[in-house]
Design an enzyme around this catalytic site. Sequence first.
Site, PDB file in Angstrom:
ATOM      1  N   GLU A 115       0.851  -1.198   0.000  1.00 27.69           N
ATOM      2  CA  GLU A 115       0.000   0.000   0.000  1.00 27.69           C
ATOM      3  C   GLU A 115       0.882   1.242   0.000  1.00 27.69           C
ATOM      4  OE1 GLU A 115      -2.584  -0.048   3.409  1.00 27.69           O
ATOM      5  OE2 GLU A 115      -3.189  -2.109   3.008  1.00 27.69           O
ATOM      6  N   LYS A 117       2.383   4.473   1.368  1.00 26.58           N
ATOM      7  CA  LYS A 117       2.455   5.060   2.712  1.00 26.58           C
ATOM      8  C   LYS A 117       2.180   6.549   2.550  1.00 26.58           C
ATOM      9  CE  LYS A 117       5.419   5.271   6.818  1.00 26.58           C
ATOM     10  NZ  LYS A 117       4.928   6.566   7.186  1.00 26.58           N
ATOM     11  N   ASP A 119       1.576  10.321   2.981  1.00 29.85           N
ATOM     12  CA  ASP A 119       2.199  11.309   3.858  1.00 29.85           C
ATOM     13  C   ASP A 119       1.132  12.291   4.342  1.00 29.85           C
ATOM     14  OD1 ASP A 119       4.186  12.495   5.220  1.00 29.85           O
ATOM     15  OD2 ASP A 119       5.152  13.454   3.491  1.00 29.85           O
ATOM     16  N   TYR A 231      -7.364   2.254   5.676  1.00 28.02           N
ATOM     17  CA  TYR A 231      -6.611   1.012   5.461  1.00 28.02           C
ATOM     18  C   TYR A 231      -6.652   0.039   6.630  1.00 28.02           C
ATOM     19  CZ  TYR A 231      -3.325   4.039   7.908  1.00 28.02           C
ATOM     20  OH  TYR A 231      -2.764   4.910   8.794  1.00 28.02           O
ATOM     21  N   LYS A 320      10.775   2.910   3.428  1.00 22.98           N
ATOM     22  CA  LYS A 320      10.761   4.370   3.253  1.00 22.98           C
ATOM     23  C   LYS A 320      11.552   4.774   2.013  1.00 22.98           C
ATOM     24  CE  LYS A 320      10.203   7.015   6.690  1.00 22.98           C
ATOM     25  NZ  LYS A 320       9.237   7.932   7.254  1.00 22.98           N
ATOM     26  N   CYS A 414      22.651  45.646 -13.732  1.00 19.63           N
ATOM     27  CA  CYS A 414      23.142  44.323 -14.109  1.00 19.63           C
ATOM     28  C   CYS A 414      24.399  44.048 -13.291  1.00 19.63           C
ATOM     29  CB  CYS A 414      23.457  44.282 -15.600  1.00 19.63           C
ATOM     30  SG  CYS A 414      24.380  42.817 -16.074  1.00 19.63           S
ATOM     31  N   CYS A 417      27.597  44.044 -15.999  1.00 17.76           N
ATOM     32  CA  CYS A 417      28.071  45.227 -16.734  1.00 17.76           C
ATOM     33  C   CYS A 417      27.732  46.528 -16.007  1.00 17.76           C
ATOM     34  CB  CYS A 417      27.515  45.248 -18.148  1.00 17.76           C
ATOM     35  SG  CYS A 417      25.755  45.587 -18.214  1.00 17.76           S
ATOM     36  N   CYS A 432      18.731  42.785 -18.607  1.00 19.15           N
ATOM     37  CA  CYS A 432      19.848  43.669 -18.879  1.00 19.15           C
ATOM     38  C   CYS A 432      19.749  43.940 -20.384  1.00 19.15           C
ATOM     39  CB  CYS A 432      21.173  42.986 -18.558  1.00 19.15           C
ATOM     40  SG  CYS A 432      22.579  43.894 -19.226  1.00 19.15           S
ATOM     41  N   CYS A 437      26.779  43.639 -22.989  1.00 22.03           N
ATOM     42  CA  CYS A 437      27.052  43.082 -21.652  1.00 22.03           C
ATOM     43  C   CYS A 437      27.827  41.774 -21.809  1.00 22.03           C
ATOM     44  CB  CYS A 437      25.741  42.835 -20.919  1.00 22.03           C
ATOM     45  SG  CYS A 437      25.966  41.946 -19.369  1.00 22.03           S
TER      46      CYS A 437
HETATM   47  S1  IVH Z   1      -0.449   0.664   8.541  1.00 19.67           S
HETATM   48  C1  IVH Z   1      -0.562  -1.326  12.519  1.00 19.67           C
HETATM   49  N1  IVH Z   1      -0.845   1.655   6.154  1.00 19.67           N
HETATM   50  O1  IVH Z   1       2.380   5.631   8.311  1.00 19.67           O
HETATM   51  C2  IVH Z   1      -0.826  -0.566  11.303  1.00 19.67           C
HETATM   52  N2  IVH Z   1       0.073   3.084   7.788  1.00 19.67           N
HETATM   53  O2  IVH Z   1       4.315   4.564  11.072  1.00 19.67           O
HETATM   54  C3  IVH Z   1       0.118   0.537  11.150  1.00 19.67           C
HETATM   55  N3  IVH Z   1       0.472   5.376   7.016  1.00 19.67           N
HETATM   56  O3  IVH Z   1       1.568   7.222  10.926  1.00 19.67           O
HETATM   57  C4  IVH Z   1      -0.178   1.468  10.075  1.00 19.67           C
HETATM   58  N4  IVH Z   1      -0.257   5.077   4.970  1.00 19.67           N
HETATM   59  O4  IVH Z   1      -0.574   6.589   9.773  1.00 19.67           O
HETATM   60  C5  IVH Z   1      -0.395   1.910   7.383  1.00 19.67           C
HETATM   61  N5  IVH Z   1      -1.288   2.414   4.006  1.00 19.67           N
HETATM   62  C6  IVH Z   1      -0.861   2.640   5.230  1.00 19.67           C
HETATM   63  C7  IVH Z   1      -0.382   3.911   5.611  1.00 19.67           C
HETATM   64  C8  IVH Z   1       0.077   4.087   6.915  1.00 19.67           C
HETATM   65  C9  IVH Z   1       0.262   5.938   5.821  1.00 19.67           C
HETATM   66  C10 IVH Z   1       1.063   6.046   8.173  1.00 19.67           C
HETATM   67  C11 IVH Z   1       0.446   5.716   9.480  1.00 19.67           C
HETATM   68  C12 IVH Z   1       1.554   5.909  10.478  1.00 19.67           C
HETATM   69  C13 IVH Z   1       2.771   5.722   9.642  1.00 19.67           C
HETATM   70  C14 IVH Z   1       3.456   4.422  10.010  1.00 19.67           C
END
Ligand code: IVH
Length: 676
Positions: A115, A117, A119, A231, A320, A414, A417, A432, A437
Amino acid sequence: MEQDSLKARYFDLVRELNRHNYQYHVLDRPIISDGEFDGLLQELRGIENKHPDWISRESPTQRVGSNVSEKFGKISHVAPVLSLANAFSEEDVKSWLDRITKLDERIKFADFVLEPKIDGLTVVLTYQNGILIQGTTRGDGIVGEDITPNIRTIRSIPLKVPINNHQLKVPDLLVVRGEVFMFNSEFEELNAALVKKGEKTWLNPRNTAAGSLRQLNPEITASRPLRIYTYQILSHNGGEIPKTQWELLEYLNELGFPVSPASVYCENANQMLQQLAPWKETRENLDYDIDGVVIKVNDLLIASELGFVGKDPRGAIALKFPAMEATTTLENIGINIGRTGVLTPYAIFEPVQCGGVVVKQATLHNFDFIREKDIRIGDRVMIKRAGDVIPYVIGPIVETRTGSEQVYETPDQCPVCGQKVEKLPGEVAVYCVNNACPAQLIRNIEHFASRGAMDINGLGIKIVEQIVSNHLIKDIADIYQLQKKDLLNLEGFGEKKAENLLLAIEDSKQQPLGRLINALGIRDVGEVMAEMLASRFSDLSAIMDAGFQDFIAMEGIGPNIAQAISDWFHQPENQKIIQKLKNSGVWPMNIEGAANEKTESNILAGNIIVVTGTLERFSRDEIKEFIRKNGGKSTESVSPKTSFVLAGENPGSKKAKAIELGIPVLSESEFLERYA
Ligand code: IVH
């Protein structure tokens, strides 16, 4: 002793990380990037692993999340809202697999879900009998903040489930976890609207989402384009929920919760490992920021039986990505001067890692950008690298100002020059306008000699700078006047190098007309446009004789470009340059172009004429022009194709050759009688 300083470093790290946690989670105003935070946290973890006896109760590793802000009511979560362990490479993911396989043989045959992650910010949504009754932040993972009124303003969060499939039985109590974030495109729109109102813009979607979610006034939250992807089901009571993560995502979706469409199902560990690399590209194509990919064991029972390490479940891990944002100090602002004279400011940073490379400089676009963002010399600034593109400055971190930062004044001169700069009406760019120049001259010559233009090997920017700063040339045509003795006086030039450069310069005289037109560096005239002009006109004189109307009549040329071309060719300095090029023998012709030119008459149509000797009424250029304008073609050498030779005084070998081939020879008066 070393031990002592490591211990001191440890406590410094604890203090520093706690301060950053507070800035990030409570104030929604981080002063370092996520990547830098992770770096410090890694260092802290490293020390704690080596010296578990030092671990302080205040260490950020000793709690799940962050302080709870005093502004909102506190709510205890029904179940801990946990975080994830991090991996930073495929190797780390493989060791995680090894570790959990040792603990549970079933992992060998397990399937996985990948999935994005996201932000954003974790929120916890509580539904009773399908009705949304509460929304909270994660807080410290145990206690969160009650932000229900704000949560209710987010349109993609269902107020009642199920929305889609009414056959679905919803548990009496359903607690769903998701991530609130903003689409990048909607974030850009929000910032554009702020710019329009003359207000301060936000640094990135995540901070904006955080700031919006924790507003005391829900109306403000409502005005921000917040989104959610869910999720996890944190808890439920009464009713069944799916037994695998993949089915759970489907189930949430069926109920009416948004889930990310980017998630991927993987049949086994091998397939999962193979699916990791493509996320680099996926990341670039998504309209929201992700800072990694979450790898989850699909079978939720196996995942939960794997248990925890500290606060991190073993059944999932976050791979990450290198952080695309970083903070650094803006040490100075430099100015580049382009070929057309535009002054472009650029940032000079204390070097910093960003997206896997060391960044030292970035463009600041224009002076309005510096003013609008209120970027000051000495500021801490947030920078970003998106994809593989060059880094740019998002904005200053105002919170860290000490008062010693200097406001940057747009230059009125400038920097090279010293002449007064100009701002054209309706344009943000500062120019300029001094054609002489040296900075512009350098860019012009660099362009003239470049690959797509005259392609003069050995005339790169460094040599051009040397030649210009030694006053060897004052315009592009002077390149063809360079002497070996001049070059030998330059540092790094020996006989061979000087000769090679002069040869390359000489060779460039053979370049076709299109390349020469491109080489002139006319604003908005690139390779394609230059080719178009070259196939329409026979040489530079013909273009000089043409006007705005002739250019605009050409397909693909609009009024602005037509004007730019016309202006360039009518400037006396440029006409002088063209004459100088011609005198040096830089005069490519395009015979077909001549046929396209506007003619004054067709009296010479079909005639190929060679002119030789001195004429009374015409200079050499004038007679060629006369021939062209009356539909004829003039060429340099006599061949069986020649229609006749026009011979003036002292005609030389061309007349003799014509007689030899039986080609008519006309005197100037005969020519005038017939054709003038
Ligand atoms: S699973 C036990 N799935 O990432 C389940 N986390 O440290 C743990 N985050 O702040 C989380 N997208 O909020 C999971 N698809 C995703 C996520 C996700 C973003 C964030 C989560 C947490 C950090 C993980």
